[in-house]
Design a protein around this motif. Structure first.
Motif, PDB file in Angstrom:
ATOM      1  N   ASP A   8     -41.782  -1.218  35.172  1.00 17.36           N
ATOM      2  CA  ASP A   8     -41.161  -1.414  36.483  1.00 17.36           C
ATOM      3  C   ASP A   8     -40.881  -0.042  37.097  1.00 17.36           C
ATOM      4  O   ASP A   8     -39.952   0.654  36.687  1.00 17.36           O
ATOM      5  CB  ASP A   8     -39.869  -2.214  36.343  1.00 17.36           C
ATOM      6  N   ARG A  25     -40.291   0.408  40.365  1.00 16.49           N
ATOM      7  CA  ARG A  25     -39.567   0.254  41.630  1.00 16.49           C
ATOM      8  C   ARG A  25     -38.368   1.186  41.736  1.00 16.49           C
ATOM      9  O   ARG A  25     -38.195   1.816  42.796  1.00 16.49           O
ATOM     10  CB  ARG A  25     -39.168  -1.210  41.836  1.00 16.49           C
ATOM     11  N   ARG A  31     -38.025   3.903  44.737  1.00 14.15           N
ATOM     12  CA  ARG A  31     -36.883   3.831  45.658  1.00 14.15           C
ATOM     13  C   ARG A  31     -36.109   5.145  45.703  1.00 14.15           C
ATOM     14  O   ARG A  31     -35.519   5.485  46.722  1.00 14.15           O
ATOM     15  CB  ARG A  31     -35.960   2.693  45.259  1.00 14.15           C
ATOM     16  N   TYR A  87     -44.699  -3.410  38.164  1.00 11.13           N
ATOM     17  CA  TYR A  87     -43.899  -3.832  39.317  1.00 11.13           C
ATOM     18  C   TYR A  87     -43.719  -2.620  40.212  1.00 11.13           C
ATOM     19  O   TYR A  87     -43.278  -1.556  39.749  1.00 11.13           O
ATOM     20  CB  TYR A  87     -42.533  -4.368  38.881  1.00 11.13           C
ATOM     21  N   THR A  95     -43.053  -1.145  44.599  1.00  8.85           N
ATOM     22  CA  THR A  95     -42.532  -1.454  45.938  1.00  8.85           C
ATOM     23  C   THR A  95     -43.636  -1.565  46.975  1.00  8.85           C
ATOM     24  O   THR A  95     -43.356  -1.870  48.133  1.00  8.85           O
ATOM     25  CB  THR A  95     -41.522  -0.377  46.386  1.00  8.85           C
ATOM     26  N   GLU A 127     -42.694  -6.313  47.716  1.00 12.06           N
ATOM     27  CA  GLU A 127     -42.963  -5.733  46.409  1.00 12.06           C
ATOM     28  C   GLU A 127     -44.149  -6.436  45.758  1.00 12.06           C
ATOM     29  O   GLU A 127     -44.568  -7.499  46.213  1.00 12.06           O
ATOM     30  CB  GLU A 127     -41.707  -5.819  45.540  1.00 12.06           C
ATOM     31  N   TRP A 128     -44.675  -5.814  44.687  1.00 12.62           N
ATOM     32  CA  TRP A 128     -45.891  -6.319  44.059  1.00 12.62           C
ATOM     33  C   TRP A 128     -45.778  -6.352  42.551  1.00 12.62           C
ATOM     34  O   TRP A 128     -45.126  -5.499  41.949  1.00 12.62           O
ATOM     35  CB  TRP A 128     -47.084  -5.432  44.440  1.00 12.62           C
TER      36      TRP A 128
END
Length: 167
Positions: free
Chosen positions: A8, A10, A14, A39, A41, A67-68
């Motif tokens: 992840d 993200r 961010r 995962y 953004t 998000e993807w």
């Protein structure tokens, strides 16, 4: 059935960070037959080619909020050793143009690189130093027929990009 390891990125994205080294480190830890569940953004289109070169197919799914989730699954045919390593600059000429874009804010680095690339003669290269991976530049280069190689310096502070004009 493929077992997936979750990555992840993200929180890194961010915070304005660059997750490429984290993704590659996770890839190195995979066992035979394992895949990567990423995962992010945004839809990481430039990563698809990198992972394909390393022998992984992908499937993506949009999540809430833009998000993807992307599954990278080992391809049925294992890549040869030559395909699993880092791309090589061996047959690329020395850069005709060198740009240091580390002090520029987006989109200026992309604008400068595309403008300089337009002035390259067939087969010539340019190099650029950047603060982050230019994920929005890659599709623009591909659309114009340019090839590129890039990666972070070992300290992770600078992204080194080399762009080659079509022959």
């Amino acid at each position: 059935m493929t077992e997936y390891i979750d990555v992840d990125v993200r929180p890194i994205l961010r915070a304005g960070g660059e997750p490429f080294s984290v993704i590659m480190a996770a890839l190195e830890r995979l066992k035979l037959g394992q895949g990567l569940r990423l995962y992010a953004t945004f839809k990481p289109v430039p990563l698809f080619a990198v992972m394909a070169d390393k022998g992984f197919a992908h499937s993506e799914q949009a999540l809430d909020g833009g998000e993807w989730e992307v599954l990278f699954t080992p391809a049925a045919v294992k890549p040869t050793a030559a395909c699993t390593g880092t791309p090589s600059f061996d047959n690329w000429p020395e850069p005709a143009v060198k740009l240091d874009n580390r002090d520029l804010d987006p989109p200026e680095p992309m604008v400068r690189i595309l403008a300089a690339a337009e002035n390259l003669r067939p087969g010539e290269t340019l190099s650029a130093l950047l603060r982050r991976e230019p994920v929005f530049l890659f599709p623009q280069l591909e659309k114009r027929g340019y090839r590129w190689l890039g990666g972070f310096t070992p300290d992770g502070a600078t992204y080194e990009l080399t762009v080659r004009a079509p022959s």
